[in-house]
Design an enzyme around this catalytic site. Structure first.
Site, PDB file in Angstrom:
ATOM      1  N   GLY A 241      73.497   8.624  27.190  1.00 19.02           N
ATOM      2  CA  GLY A 241      72.299   8.644  26.366  1.00 19.02           C
ATOM      3  C   GLY A 241      71.408   7.428  26.459  1.00 19.02           C
TER       4      GLY A 241
ATOM      5  N   SER B  98      92.163  -7.171  24.571  1.00 23.50           N
ATOM      6  CA  SER B  98      91.096  -7.913  23.892  1.00 23.50           C
ATOM      7  C   SER B  98      91.299  -8.039  22.389  1.00 23.50           C
ATOM      8  CB  SER B  98      89.735  -7.260  24.177  1.00 23.50           C
ATOM      9  OG  SER B  98      89.688  -5.953  23.661  1.00 23.50           O
TER      10      SER B  98
ATOM     11  N   LYS C 289      80.190  -5.090  22.566  1.00 19.76           N
ATOM     12  CA  LYS C 289      80.970  -5.429  21.373  1.00 19.76           C
ATOM     13  C   LYS C 289      80.110  -6.145  20.335  1.00 19.76           C
ATOM     14  CE  LYS C 289      85.398  -5.832  23.817  1.00 19.76           C
ATOM     15  NZ  LYS C 289      86.460  -6.745  24.268  1.00 19.76           N
TER      16      LYS C 289
END
Length: 810
Positions: free
Chosen positions: A356, A676, A719
């Site tokens: 998108g 992470s 993030k």
């Protein structure tokens, strides 16, 4: 039915069966069989004939011979050259083997011979008439039996004899004949034979129809051939050209005008010569014509002229897409080089980003900016190598691969060629399409790309290939190595707002038959839609929400409820319902054992809450939330480090021996993996074991080692943007990820504060709220505790102020 016992020599028959009343010549060559016949000739010329189950058996045993056969009389015997003999035998009656008297030097058996006695009642008479009628029809249709046979059969009065003679004239399998021979009862034999003859009639009728159809087709073909030959002769007399010759000359003329490369031209002319020698109606002729049509329809020398105007190209790209700085800059760089180096090969770009964000539509805009043709093929789910390279012409219905098909669709040799969803290809027993793409996407090889159908090199070096992918790690390494990867991150809130205002709103208003006067949506309303009704990296769901508003607006106007609709933050729920997401802080309160982490997936960034609790037990650690192996190992590493630093953190050793630790990451149905979240899990464990609360407006990411070092991780931009969407104010990142902060938009950095760390001690000092850490012997101030740590240095503790971020007290 009376019977009598006889002792007779046995002659095993191969591939033949003798019925009673049947007269036939037999050629005998096996030693045992010859001795059996000689023995019969010495006695009363009577012999027992039984058929072998398998004709291939040279030395039959007792089990290889049917039990029921025919008692026959040897009428003649003639010795032939080579040691074989020919005998004329006549069947007398059915008989069944009761026992084998001996097997050497020939078979001798004791048989029970059946004599047929019957009462000719109405049932037998009806069966006889039906059988005779069917046999007459069979003889007429098959034309394999002389008509005189029917005359002799019609006059028979004995039903058993009638059945046996008819059975002997039918072309049946040995198994079917044996079945009739074993039918000792007259009625049973007649019924079986009626069924067999009826079935044979159907087969003969089908054969007749097939023969008629084949004969008509042959007559038609011969007629066409004759007429064509006549037409050729007439055309020759009139001085006209043959249609086939004219077609081949037309192909040659088109080939000469098409400006083929030398190799392609030779190949095409060779196919024209083949076509000239073929009959016009031959199946191969159609294949050759189709091949020549494909060759002539390809753009061997046709190309469009590039619009080498950087300013005009930038205007087109900006008009179609908001943001996407890196790919736009790469396109303008290509134009600049094209202006200086005329012979430059087309670039091969790979746009990687979440769904998108405009990867596919950007390819279309690039074609418009360069004034080139645009072709798109989707590779999602493609698992057949022939989809790329095509099928060889030996296959029925063969076609070129999708690359060559796309080039024909484009009509030029330098289009913008979009290979969509290149990371969604698969492989199976039919081949690996990603390996076939290696030649297509290699600038050093694609000038001589060879399709299996075309069988001649086609130049793809002028094509500008653009591929798209959501996850570059799913692309095979050799293929990825051939492409220039451009990362496209998710849109910021401001970018989504501008895209909605500039593109989505006008498009949806037009698509729903509305005008700008009919509907008004303020910026604050669009922002609320972005914040509370969507949570995505792209703008697809945002467009769906705007479309939903337009639909409800159109309904109100058509129903006469309003002439003009104004959508505000107050009445937005009337159009979209209750908000689906909570905009603001990830957690509302500071809590013990609860820390906000940051995650990155192929659809963009997201935040995840890590929860840790303790309860009495035996020192075990439990992990839940559908975690992968890497994430579990990362949690174990963090736990081991916290345990090794228990004294410095003020944790009683009994906590590790008499208390269990449970780590849970919510949304348990979603798989999670990766290193992470290492520092996040370690912070949550330290919080619950020390009883210190964690700041609710903080988020962190980074890998932890057993020594407490914080290692860099990927997906920083995604993030950070996810944390910003969640209302986070302070973000802790590994110091080695400092370079990634340059990718974050300036307006986002202004609203956030970043702390760069090298060690978990720095993370705990920032995240845990209590100011003092209690040691078992001494109480240290936070700064003293940090400075006493051998892993901490002044350089490590640097705080990076990004574009106006405020510094928090340590």
């Amino acid at each position: 039915m009376n019977s009598e016992i006889k002792s007779l020599p046995l002659l095993p028959l191969r591939g033949i069966l003798v019925f009673p009343y049947m007269v036939i010549h037999l050629d005998v060559g096996r030693e045992k069989s010859i001795q059996a016949i000689e023995e019969a000739m010495v006695q009363d010329r009577m012999i027992f004939l039984a058929t072998q189950r398998e004709a291939q058996t040279d030395e039959p045993t007792v089990d290889d011979i049917y039990n029921i056969g025919t008692v026959a009389e040897v009428k003649q015997l003639l010795k032939l050259p080579g040691g074989t003999i020919r005998v004329l035998v006549e069947g007398i009656a059915r008989a069944k083997i009761e026992k084998y008297e001996h097997q050497d030097p020939y078979f001798r058996v004791e048989v029970q011979q059946y004599s047929e006695e019957f009462e000719k009642g109405a049932e037998v008479e009806a069966l006889m008439r039906s059988l005779v009628y069917q046999f007459e029809q069979y003889v007429k249709l098959s034309k394999r039996i002389p008509p005189e046979t029917v005359v002799s059969v019609v006059n028979l009065e004995e039903p058993g004899r009638l059945a046996d003679i008819i059975a002997s004239h039918l072309a049946l399998k040995i198994e079917d004949k044996q079945n009739v021979l074993e039918s000792v009862e007259i009625v049973d034999r007649l019924e079986k034979l009626c069924g067999i003859v009826a079935k044979e009639l159907e087969i003969v009728e089908l054969e007749r129809k097939i023969n008629i159809r084949v004969r008509k087709q042959m007559e038609k073909t011969q007629k066409e051939y004759y007429l064509r030959e006549q037409m050729k002769a007439i055309q020759k007399e009139l001085g006209e050209k043959d249609e086939r010759v004219a077609e081949c000359e037309e192909f040659r003329e088109k080939i000469s005008k098409a400006k083929f490369p030398k190799e392609a031209e030779e190949k095409a002319l060779k196919e024209v010569e083949r076509l000239e020698k073929m009959p016009p109606m031959a199946a191969e002729a159609a294949v050759v014509r189709n091949y020549l049509d494909w060759m002539l329809s390809l753009p061997w020398s046709k190309s469009t002229k590039d619009r080498i105007d950087i300013n005009a190209a930038e205007e087109v790209l900006e008009a179609d897409h908001y943001g996407l700085k890196d790919p736009k800059e790469r396109i303008t760089e290509y134009l600049a080089i094209r202006k200086l180096a005329k012979k430059m090969k087309g670039p091969i770009l790979c746009l990687v980003g979440p769904p998108g964000v405009g990867k596919t539509s950007l390819g279309r805009s690039v074609a418009r900016a360069l004034d080139r043709k645009f072709v798109r093929i989707s590779l999602g789910g493609v698992r057949d190598e022939a989809e790329i390279r095509g099928h060889r012409r030996t296959y029925v219905g063969a076609m070129p691969g999708r690359v060559i098909q796309g080039m024909r669709t484009a009509g030029s040799k330098n289009p913008v060629f979009l290979l969509d969803e290149i990371d969604k290809m698969a492989s199976d027993f039919r081949g690996d399409p990603s390996s076939a793409l290696l030649e297509v996407l290699d600038p050093e090889q694609n000038s001589t790309f060879s399709d299996h159908y075309i069988e001649t090199p086609f130049d793809l070096s002028n094509v500008m290939f653009i591929t798209t992918a959501n996850n570059m790690y799913s692309i095979p390494r050799p293929l990825l190595d051939r492409m220039e990867v451009i990362q496209i991150s998710g849109y910021t809130e401001e970018e989504k707002l501008q895209i909605a205002k500039r593109h989505l709103m006008p498009k949806q208003i037009k698509d729903h038959g509305l005008t700008e006067e009919m509907i008004q949506i303020s910026e604050n309303t669009i922002l609320k839609v972005i914040r509370e009704y969507t949570r995505e990296s792209g703008v697809r769901n945002l467009e769906r929400k705007i479309a939903s508003i337009c639909r409800k607006t159109a309904k109100k106007i058509v129903a006469g409820q309003a002439e003009k609709v104004k959508v505000t933050t107050q009445n937005l729920e009337q159009f979209l319902g209750i908000p689906r997401y909570r905009y603001g802080v990830a957690e509302q309160n500071d809590e013990v054992g609860t820390v906000t982490g940051m995650a990155w997936t192929e659809v963009g960034g997201d935040t995840l809450v890590i929860e840790v609790t303790t309860y009495k037990g035996t020192g075990r650690m439990t992990l839940t939330g559908k975690l992968g192996d890497v994430m579990k190992e990362s949690a174990q590493a963090g736990y081991s480090f916290i345990r090794s630093r228990a004294q410095e953190l003020g944790i009683d050793q009994e906590m590790f021996e008499k208390w269990d630790l449970h780590i849970h990451i919510p949304e348990g149905a979603i798989p999670k993996d990766g290193p992470s979240a290492g520092i996040t899990m370690a912070t949550a464990m330290a919080s619950v074991l020390t009883g210190r609360k964690v700041r609710h407006d903080i988020a962190m990411t980074g890998e932890i080692t057993l020594r407490g070092r914080v290692l860099p991780v990927g997906g920083i931009k995604e993030k950070v943007m996810a944390a910003h969407r969640a209302g986070i104010k302070l973000i802790i990142l590994p110091n080695d990820n400092k370079k990634d902060l340059e990718d974050i938009p300036v307006n986002i950095k202004k609203q956030l504060e970043f702390k760069l760390v090298d060690h978990i001690d720095q993370v705990l000092a920032i995240a845990l709220l209590e100011k003092e850490v209690v040691d078992t012997t001494t109480v240290l101030e936070p700064e003293a505790a940090v400075m006493d740590n051998p892993h901490f240095s002044a350089v490590d503790s640097q705080e990076v102020q990004q574009q106006g971020g405020t510094q928090l007290p340590s």
